[in-house]
Write an enzyme that holds these catalytic residues in place. Structure first.
Site, PDB file in Angstrom:
ATOM      1  N   ARG A 288       0.869  -1.171   0.000  1.00 14.04           N
ATOM      2  CA  ARG A 288       0.000   0.000   0.000  1.00 14.04           C
ATOM      3  C   ARG A 288       0.909   1.225   0.000  1.00 14.04           C
ATOM      4  O   ARG A 288       1.987   1.207   0.627  1.00 14.04           O
ATOM      5  CB  ARG A 288      -0.880   0.045   1.256  1.00 14.04           C
ATOM      6  CG  ARG A 288      -2.101  -0.863   1.236  1.00 14.04           C
ATOM      7  CD  ARG A 288      -3.146  -0.461   0.194  1.00 14.04           C
ATOM      8  NE  ARG A 288      -4.312  -1.326   0.192  1.00 14.04           N
ATOM      9  CZ  ARG A 288      -4.466  -2.406  -0.569  1.00 14.04           C
ATOM     10  NH1 ARG A 288      -3.505  -2.774  -1.408  1.00 14.04           N
ATOM     11  NH2 ARG A 288      -5.575  -3.121  -0.513  1.00 14.04           N
TER      12      ARG A 288
ATOM     13  N   GLU B  12      -3.918   7.701  -4.167  1.00 13.57           N
ATOM     14  CA  GLU B  12      -4.225   7.106  -5.458  1.00 13.57           C
ATOM     15  C   GLU B  12      -5.500   7.735  -5.985  1.00 13.57           C
ATOM     16  O   GLU B  12      -6.459   7.837  -5.212  1.00 13.57           O
ATOM     17  CB  GLU B  12      -4.412   5.584  -5.324  1.00 13.57           C
ATOM     18  CG  GLU B  12      -3.116   4.887  -5.007  1.00 13.57           C
ATOM     19  CD  GLU B  12      -3.242   3.372  -4.910  1.00 13.57           C
ATOM     20  OE1 GLU B  12      -4.339   2.825  -5.176  1.00 13.57           O
ATOM     21  OE2 GLU B  12      -2.250   2.731  -4.557  1.00 13.57           O
TER      22      GLU B  12
ATOM     23  N   HIS C  77      -1.881   0.549  -9.657  1.00 10.20           N
ATOM     24  CA  HIS C  77      -2.469  -0.422  -8.718  1.00 10.20           C
ATOM     25  C   HIS C  77      -3.137  -1.583  -9.482  1.00 10.20           C
ATOM     26  O   HIS C  77      -4.355  -1.774  -9.386  1.00 10.20           O
ATOM     27  CB  HIS C  77      -3.466   0.258  -7.761  1.00 10.20           C
ATOM     28  CG  HIS C  77      -3.687  -0.527  -6.493  1.00 10.20           C
ATOM     29  ND1 HIS C  77      -4.014   0.062  -5.292  1.00 10.20           N
ATOM     30  CD2 HIS C  77      -3.624  -1.862  -6.252  1.00 10.20           C
ATOM     31  CE1 HIS C  77      -4.150  -0.877  -4.370  1.00 10.20           C
ATOM     32  NE2 HIS C  77      -3.921  -2.056  -4.936  1.00 10.20           N
TER      33      HIS C  77
HETATM   34  P1  NAP Z   1      -0.612 -11.705   4.371  1.00 13.47           P
HETATM   35  O1  NAP Z   1      -0.546 -13.111   3.896  1.00 13.47           O
HETATM   36  O2  NAP Z   1      -1.436 -11.370   5.553  1.00 13.47           O
HETATM   37  O3  NAP Z   1       0.888 -11.200   4.584  1.00 13.47           O
HETATM   38  C1  NAP Z   1       1.225 -10.021   5.235  1.00 13.47           C
HETATM   39  C2  NAP Z   1       2.516 -10.269   6.010  1.00 13.47           C
HETATM   40  O4  NAP Z   1       2.970  -9.051   6.595  1.00 13.47           O
HETATM   41  C3  NAP Z   1       2.359 -11.269   7.129  1.00 13.47           C
HETATM   42  O5  NAP Z   1       3.317 -12.272   6.938  1.00 13.47           O
HETATM   43  C4  NAP Z   1       2.654 -10.473   8.396  1.00 13.47           C
HETATM   44  O6  NAP Z   1       3.352 -11.331   9.269  1.00 13.47           O
HETATM   45  C5  NAP Z   1       3.515  -9.353   7.874  1.00 13.47           C
HETATM   46  N1  NAP Z   1       3.469  -8.154   8.715  1.00 13.47           N
HETATM   47  C6  NAP Z   1       2.391  -7.545   9.255  1.00 13.47           C
HETATM   48  N2  NAP Z   1       2.763  -6.490   9.979  1.00 13.47           N
HETATM   49  C7  NAP Z   1       4.110  -6.422   9.892  1.00 13.47           C
HETATM   50  C8  NAP Z   1       5.091  -5.543  10.421  1.00 13.47           C
HETATM   51  N3  NAP Z   1       4.739  -4.532  11.208  1.00 13.47           N
HETATM   52  N4  NAP Z   1       6.381  -5.784  10.134  1.00 13.47           N
HETATM   53  C9  NAP Z   1       6.738  -6.819   9.345  1.00 13.47           C
HETATM   54  N5  NAP Z   1       5.863  -7.676   8.805  1.00 13.47           N
HETATM   55  C10 NAP Z   1       4.559  -7.489   9.084  1.00 13.47           C
HETATM   56  O7  NAP Z   1      -1.140 -10.764   3.196  1.00 13.47           O
HETATM   57  P2  NAP Z   1      -0.942 -10.933   1.611  1.00 13.47           P
HETATM   58  O8  NAP Z   1      -2.078 -11.673   1.049  1.00 13.47           O
HETATM   59  O9  NAP Z   1       0.456 -11.404   1.343  1.00 13.47           O
HETATM   60  O10 NAP Z   1      -1.114  -9.394   1.177  1.00 13.47           O
HETATM   61  C11 NAP Z   1      -0.255  -8.411   1.705  1.00 13.47           C
HETATM   62  C12 NAP Z   1      -0.730  -7.034   1.312  1.00 13.47           C
HETATM   63  O11 NAP Z   1      -0.503  -6.817  -0.070  1.00 13.47           O
HETATM   64  C13 NAP Z   1      -2.227  -6.781   1.476  1.00 13.47           C
HETATM   65  O12 NAP Z   1      -2.571  -6.426   2.803  1.00 13.47           O
HETATM   66  C14 NAP Z   1      -2.495  -5.657   0.508  1.00 13.47           C
HETATM   67  O13 NAP Z   1      -2.352  -4.406   1.168  1.00 13.47           O
HETATM   68  C15 NAP Z   1      -1.381  -5.806  -0.529  1.00 13.47           C
HETATM   69  N6  NAP Z   1      -1.896  -6.216  -1.860  1.00 13.47           N
HETATM   70  C16 NAP Z   1      -1.709  -5.389  -2.917  1.00 13.47           C
HETATM   71  C17 NAP Z   1      -2.124  -5.787  -4.163  1.00 13.47           C
HETATM   72  C18 NAP Z   1      -1.926  -4.901  -5.342  1.00 13.47           C
HETATM   73  O14 NAP Z   1      -2.779  -4.871  -6.223  1.00 13.47           O
HETATM   74  N7  NAP Z   1      -0.820  -4.186  -5.437  1.00 13.47           N
HETATM   75  C19 NAP Z   1      -2.747  -7.024  -4.350  1.00 13.47           C
HETATM   76  C20 NAP Z   1      -2.927  -7.837  -3.242  1.00 13.47           C
HETATM   77  C21 NAP Z   1      -2.481  -7.423  -2.005  1.00 13.47           C
HETATM   78  P3  NAP Z   1       3.458 -11.065  10.834  1.00 13.47           P
HETATM   79  O15 NAP Z   1       2.095 -10.571  11.277  1.00 13.47           O
HETATM   80  O16 NAP Z   1       3.846 -12.349  11.426  1.00 13.47           O
HETATM   81  O17 NAP Z   1       4.509 -10.038  10.973  1.00 13.47           O
HETATM   82  C1  GLV Z   2      -5.328  -5.116  -3.708  1.00 12.07           C
HETATM   83  O1  GLV Z   2      -4.617  -4.179  -3.528  1.00 12.07           O
HETATM   84  C2  GLV Z   2      -5.768  -5.971  -2.656  1.00 12.07           C
HETATM   85  O2  GLV Z   2      -5.509  -5.677  -1.473  1.00 12.07           O
HETATM   86  O3  GLV Z   2      -6.397  -6.977  -2.999  1.00 12.07           O
END
Ligand code: NAP
Ligand code: GLV
Ligand code: GLV
Length: 326
Positions: free
Chosen positions: A237, A266, A285
């Site tokens: 984000r 954005e 995005h």
């Molecule tokens: P996820 O599986 O929940 O992974 C997020 C990771 O971040 C977890 O491993 C968490 O582990 C870690 N984390 C949380 N707080 C932290 C901190 N303060 N310091 C270090 N690590 C931390 O989520 P995901 O499915 O991979 O998605 C991640 C993010 O990508 C979403 O929340 C979204 O904002 C973004 N996203 C963007 C797009 C796009 O279109 N660009 C698409 C999909 C997702 P711990 O809690 O153990 O630290």
């Molecule tokens: C996209 O940014 C998502 O969080 O799915």
């Protein structure tokens, strides 16, 4: 009576085919999001809301939606929603984890490669008529193979990026609050504290959610720890990065490049100074934007919505504790 549902943008047909038979549905038809005032007026009669990450779902909105049982967000990230407030009100939230993981990881790696090898700059160079001959010294970039990738956040998407990096012959360091011995063993990843990851990374890729703790995690102090040859990739984000500090670092040559799929705000205003920098690649995005993935997200969002309307736990809940109260 059928439950009343508002879908805040047009979605792949898959969602509507599931929702239409059982709900009274209204879909916002325009390209731009419904203005805040419209959304606030619409929610008054709703049982369910299928929202986008561009919709701010806060206490004021929930206050105006006394019948709202479920908010199904068409995204995995839910930083657009006040979750504690929804939980307090017994409103269950659904999201779309997993189905977009590989697609988003593909884009993160694509951005990394685009910035490393100056692909976007090269395209501009060709279109500007500057390509007059093959050149030994023009558009020289940085190698991906053999470089060190630093990952911040090793969840679903971070791990999928690590897998890509391992197959490219990169060394991968990661920082997450929870260590992942399984991934360390399977992919040869090394855990380190945040400052060490920042110091050692040739490429730094961000994969945390946006939370109070991660807001401006990348700031003037942390950027200063990075190598001046390093490249920052952000598909998490925009708010995870202090953009003014990023601009200063790129502009002053303290950071070699950046590739961003997400910005704050954005869309990025056309007057934003980042747009003046050749060493910054910006995508609008599009992390999850493949045809197949957006269809799967639509099905998952519809399934979450319908379960919540039936008073059942959605298949992918964000705040399962709300259901106890609801
Ligand atoms: P996820 O599986 O929940 O992974 C997020 C990771 O971040 C977890 O491993 C968490 O582990 C870690 N984390 C949380 N707080 C932290 C901190 N303060 N310091 C270090 N690590 C931390 O989520 P995901 O499915 O991979 O998605 C991640 C993010 O990508 C979403 O929340 C979204 O904002 C973004 N996203 C963007 C797009 C796009 O279109 N660009 C698409 C999909 C997702 P711990 O809690 O153990 O630290
Ligand atoms: C996209 O940014 C998502 O969080 O799915
Ligand atoms: C470049 O195209 C080469 O052949 O080295």
């Amino acid at each position: 009576m059928k439950p009343k549902v508002f879908i805040t943008r047009q979605l792949p047909d898959a969602a509507l085919e599931m929702i239409r038979p059982v709900c009274e549905v209204e879909i916002w038809p325009e390209e731009l999001p419904a203005p805040r005032g419209v959304l606030l007026a619409k929610v008054a009669v709703l049982d369910g809301l299928l929202s986008m990450l561009t919709d701010k779902i806060d206490a004021e909105l929930m206050e105006r939606a006394p019948g709202l049982k479920v908010i199904s967000n068409y995204a995995v990230g839910v930083d657009n929603i006040d979750i504690p407030e929804a939980t307090r009100r017994g409103i269950i939230i659904g999201h779309t984890p997993g189905v977009l993981t590989e697609t988003t990881a593909d884009l993160a790696f694509g951005l990394l490669m685009a910035a490393a090898r100056r692909i976007v700059e090269g395209d501009r160079y060709v279109r500007a008529g500057q390509w007059r001959t093959w050149s030994p010294m023009v558009l020289l970039g940085r190698d991906i193979h053999g470089a060190t990738l630093g990952l911040v956040g090793l969840g679903r998407i971070g791990t999928a990026v690590a897998r890509r990096a391992a197959s490219f012959g990169m060394r991968v360091l990661y920082h997450s609050r929870t260590r992942r011995p399984d991934a360390e063993e399977q992919l040869g990843l090394i855990w380190a504290d945040l400052d060490t990851v920042l110091r050692e990374a040739d490429f730094l890729s961000l994969h945390t959610p946006l939370t109070p703790e991660t807001r401006h995690l990348i700031n003037a102090r942390t950027l200063n720890l990075m190598k001046n040859t390093a490249i920052l990739v952000n598909t998490s984000r925009g708010g995870v990065v202090d953009q003014a500090a990023l601009y200063a670092a790129l502009q002053e040559g303290r950071l070699a490049g950046a590739a961003l799929d997400v910005t704050d705000p954005e869309p990025l205003p056309m007057s934003d100074p980042l747009l003046t920098l050749p060493n910054c690649v910006i995508a609008p995005h599009i992390g999850s934007a493949s045809i197949a993935t957006r269809t799967k997200m639509a099905e998952m969002a519809a399934a979450n919505l319908l379960a919540g309307l039936r008073g059942e736990m959605p298949p992918h809940p964000v705040n399962p504790e709300a259901w106890q109260k609801g």
